[in-house]
Design a protein around this motif. Structure first.
Motif, PDB file in Angstrom:
ATOM      1  N   SER A 197       0.825  -1.201   0.000  1.00 35.10           N
ATOM      2  CA  SER A 197       0.000   0.000   0.000  1.00 35.10           C
ATOM      3  C   SER A 197       0.863   1.257   0.000  1.00 35.10           C
ATOM      4  CB  SER A 197      -0.922  -0.013   1.225  1.00 35.10           C
ATOM      5  OG  SER A 197      -1.602   1.208   1.367  1.00 35.10           O
ATOM      6  N   ALA A 198       1.946   1.234   0.758  1.00 32.33           N
ATOM      7  CA  ALA A 198       2.834   2.401   0.819  1.00 32.33           C
ATOM      8  C   ALA A 198       3.442   2.699  -0.549  1.00 32.33           C
ATOM      9  CB  ALA A 198       3.939   2.158   1.854  1.00 32.33           C
ATOM     10  N   GLU A 199       3.840   1.662  -1.261  1.00 35.18           N
ATOM     11  CA  GLU A 199       4.426   1.867  -2.595  1.00 35.18           C
ATOM     12  C   GLU A 199       3.407   2.450  -3.565  1.00 35.18           C
ATOM     13  OE1 GLU A 199       7.794  -1.692  -2.686  1.00 35.18           O
ATOM     14  OE2 GLU A 199       5.687  -2.166  -3.122  1.00 35.18           O
ATOM     15  N   ILE A 200       2.165   2.066  -3.432  1.00 33.83           N
ATOM     16  CA  ILE A 200       1.113   2.601  -4.309  1.00 33.83           C
ATOM     17  C   ILE A 200       0.935   4.092  -4.077  1.00 33.83           C
ATOM     18  CG2 ILE A 200      -1.356   2.523  -4.817  1.00 33.83           C
ATOM     19  CD1 ILE A 200      -1.233  -0.492  -4.147  1.00 33.83           C
ATOM     20  N   TRP A 201       0.838   4.501  -2.810  1.00 36.13           N
ATOM     21  CA  TRP A 201       0.650   5.924  -2.519  1.00 36.13           C
ATOM     22  C   TRP A 201       1.886   6.736  -2.899  1.00 36.13           C
ATOM     23  CZ3 TRP A 201      -4.130   6.606  -2.387  1.00 36.13           C
ATOM     24  CH2 TRP A 201      -5.004   5.727  -1.728  1.00 36.13           C
ATOM     25  N   ASP A 202       3.061   6.162  -2.717  1.00 35.35           N
ATOM     26  CA  ASP A 202       4.285   6.860  -3.132  1.00 35.35           C
ATOM     27  C   ASP A 202       4.274   7.113  -4.638  1.00 35.35           C
ATOM     28  OD1 ASP A 202       5.386   7.108  -0.620  1.00 35.35           O
ATOM     29  OD2 ASP A 202       6.586   5.265  -0.763  1.00 35.35           O
ATOM     30  N   THR A 203       3.847   6.123  -5.392  1.00 33.85           N
ATOM     31  CA  THR A 203       3.820   6.275  -6.848  1.00 33.85           C
ATOM     32  C   THR A 203       2.803   7.326  -7.268  1.00 33.85           C
ATOM     33  OG1 THR A 203       4.445   3.951  -7.127  1.00 33.85           O
ATOM     34  CG2 THR A 203       3.476   5.065  -9.026  1.00 33.85           C
ATOM     35  N   LEU A 204       1.636   7.329  -6.654  1.00 35.64           N
ATOM     36  CA  LEU A 204       0.632   8.335  -6.979  1.00 35.64           C
ATOM     37  C   LEU A 204       1.137   9.743  -6.676  1.00 35.64           C
ATOM     38  CD1 LEU A 204      -2.606   6.576  -5.641  1.00 35.64           C
ATOM     39  CD2 LEU A 204      -2.009   6.992  -8.031  1.00 35.64           C
TER      40      LEU A 204
END
Length: 534
Positions: free
Chosen positions: A314-321
């Motif tokens: 989940s953290a990687e997803i928000w970082d990418t966004l």
């Protein structure tokens, strides 16, 4: 009456919209002009379903549509298709009883639909032609019943392909076989929603959905999820869904909802998400979750080989966004972490936020995230936020209190608020009641129309057995205290009071109460009304 009929059709339509179904049927008989207006309202939505109480009704309805003897088909814009098994609309207990009944029983509930059933013959004869007659339908909601026969799935799918204006499809899977739900037969949809589960979800749903998505270049809304997995091999990825879309013509998805999927944002999936406005992620599966699945070594290795490269935390997803500057207007997630808060703090103008499981591994970490959210993140979106739902698992700083009251008061456009209460801060005797304080905040929010007040589990129960007696007892007690605080708040001045207060027990509105005294008090909106016996 003549003066009424002289009004423009648009105004007449607005007036008749306020009439109930029974009154509209009467108005239809007045004259042709009113009949045409009201008929469109009555038949804009068509529902096809089997009824255990009127088993012949579905056949009559289908025959009328198939033979074109009813004008309802000319007005239908949406279609709802429910189960075709006589037991499809009974509860599990009733279904088991109906199967056990003697075959000579006069009951209309006869167990799973048999090929020789008289109703079955009527449905088979007219179902396809009936659906095909609804040429103007744009939206279809199909409930695939657990006991629906395969031929019914085939007929429905073949018929849906004939609807020239179909643009929105909602399918609710009942947990049975979906082998005949051939989604790849459809094209050109704008909105797709798939809920529920199937025996072989990946084979029967995901593969067809992948083709449907690739054949729907105007797709903007995609909502897919599986309520449960009978086999861990059913796990699929966002790449499985978007992998067949031509790279030179990416989608312009504005709404994406995924439940229980592996998600990774990279050069293959990001082009389809540049226009994203709404994102809902729950039960996100990452590499760590895959490695802990209860599988034998060979099965785990095979699953990791198929999905491991397409799973992000989940953290990687928000970082990418955040890095890609994709700024969402609506977010729903069941996992809160520093990356999410950093993403939210990187921009403004968020409109809707749902944190369905605002918590962390420890109480101190959870409280730290909550303080950061209320102090540093929420003010950035205070001028745009219209809906806020913060639902922690355990009590703590995510709940309402003095630490976040000022931040909430900044959200002047807020129309819907759901927030939880710490049990130790409910103290009516000392007039230091958190519920009362929250209701005072609600009074000062000019646009708030719906306030939901809930309880959370005690922090002392963290790590305990889910659903254990301590948790159940605690939540029940706090819910009762919340209701008592709501009903003792006041009196309120009868000016601008139009809020609905919802608790796990009841829904309240402002009313006069002679026994309580002058002014308005929050009282149950139902005459007898309780969802929870207190």
């Amino acid at each position: 009456m003549l003066e009424l009929l002289s009004l423009p059709p648009e105004i007449l339509e607005k007036i008749t919209e306020y009439l109930g179904g029974a009154h509209k049927k009467v108005v239809r008989r007045v004259c042709r002009q009113l009949n045409e207006i009201v008929e469109h309202q009555l038949f804009s939505n068509i529902v096809l379903k089997y009824s255990n109480y009127q088993p012949d009704l579905i056949c009559e309805q289908l025959e009328a549509l198939a033979s074109r003897t009813t004008t309802a088909r000319l007005h239908a814009r949406s279609l709802e298709i429910r189960g075709f098994s006589p037991d499809a609309h009974l509860g599990a207990r009733s279904r088991s009883r109906s199967v056990e009944r003697n075959r000579n029983s006069r009951s209309r509930s006869r167990g799973p639909l048999a090929e020789t059933h008289s109703t079955n013959k009527g449905i088979l004869a007219h179902l396809g032609q009936a659906i095909c007659s609804l040429r103007k339908v744009r939206e279809v909601w199909w409930h695939v019943g657990q006991n629906d026969p395969e031929w019914a799935q085939i007929v429905v799918m073949d018929s849906l392909t004939s609807l020239p204006f179909l643009e929105e499809l909602k399918i609710s899977l009942g947990g049975g076989s979906a082998s005949a739900v051939k989604l790849e037969q459809l094209t050109g949809l704008r909105k797709i929603t798939i809920t529920g589960s199937a025996i072989d979800y990946r084979r029967d749903v995901v593969h067809g959905l992948r083709t449907l998505i690739s054949n729907s270049p105007s797709l903007t809304h995609l909502d897919v999820g599986c309520n449960y997995r009978s086999d861990d091999s059913q796990i699929s990825t966002l790449h499985d869904l978007l992998g067949a879309v031509p790279s030179e013509t990416p989608l312009k998805l504005s709404h994406l909802t995924l439940r229980g999927w592996c998600v990774r944002l990279d050069e293959e999936t990001l082009p389809h998400l540049r226009s994203l406005e709404s994102l809902s992620l729950s039960s996100n599966i990452d590499w760590q979750a895959l490695s802990h699945l209860d599988l034998d070594e060979a099965s785990r290795d095979a699953l990791l080989e198929r999905t491991g490269n397409w799973c992000s935390s989940s953290a990687e997803i928000w970082d990418t966004l955040r890095e890609e500057r994709i700024r969402l207007k609506e977010i729903c997630t069941d996992e809160v972490n520093d990356a999410l808060l950093e993403y939210l703090a990187s921009y403004s103008r968020l409109e809707r936020l749902t944190l369905s499981s605002a918590t962390a591994d420890t109480a101190s970490k959870s409280d730290a995230l909550a303080i950061k959210f209320y102090r540093e993140v929420l003010p950035s979106h205070a001028e745009s936020l219209v809906s806020l739902d913060v639902s922690p698992v355990y009590e703590g700083k995510w709940c309402f209190g003095k630490h976040n009251a000022s931040s909430l008061l900044q959200c002047v456009r807020l129309a819907n608020l759901k927030i939880h209460i710490n049990s130790e801060e409910i103290d009516r005797d000392r007039k230091q009641d958190a519920v009362w304080n929250l209701l005072e905040v609600a009074e000062d929010l000019p646009n708030l129309s719906q306030l939901s007040i809930h309880s959370a589990d005690s922090e002392s129960n963290r790590g305990g057995r889910s659903g254990g007696n301590p948790s159940i007892g605690h939540i029940y007690r706090v819910n009762k205290e919340i209701s008592q605080s709501v009903t003792t708040f006041g009196p309120m001045e009868p000016v601008g009071i139009s809020k609905i207060i919802t608790t796990p027990a009841r829904e309240y509105v402002a009313r006069s109460d002679d026994e309580a005294g002058a002014g308005l008090w929050y009282r149950s909106s139902m005459s007898q009304g309780s969802h929870l016996d207190l």
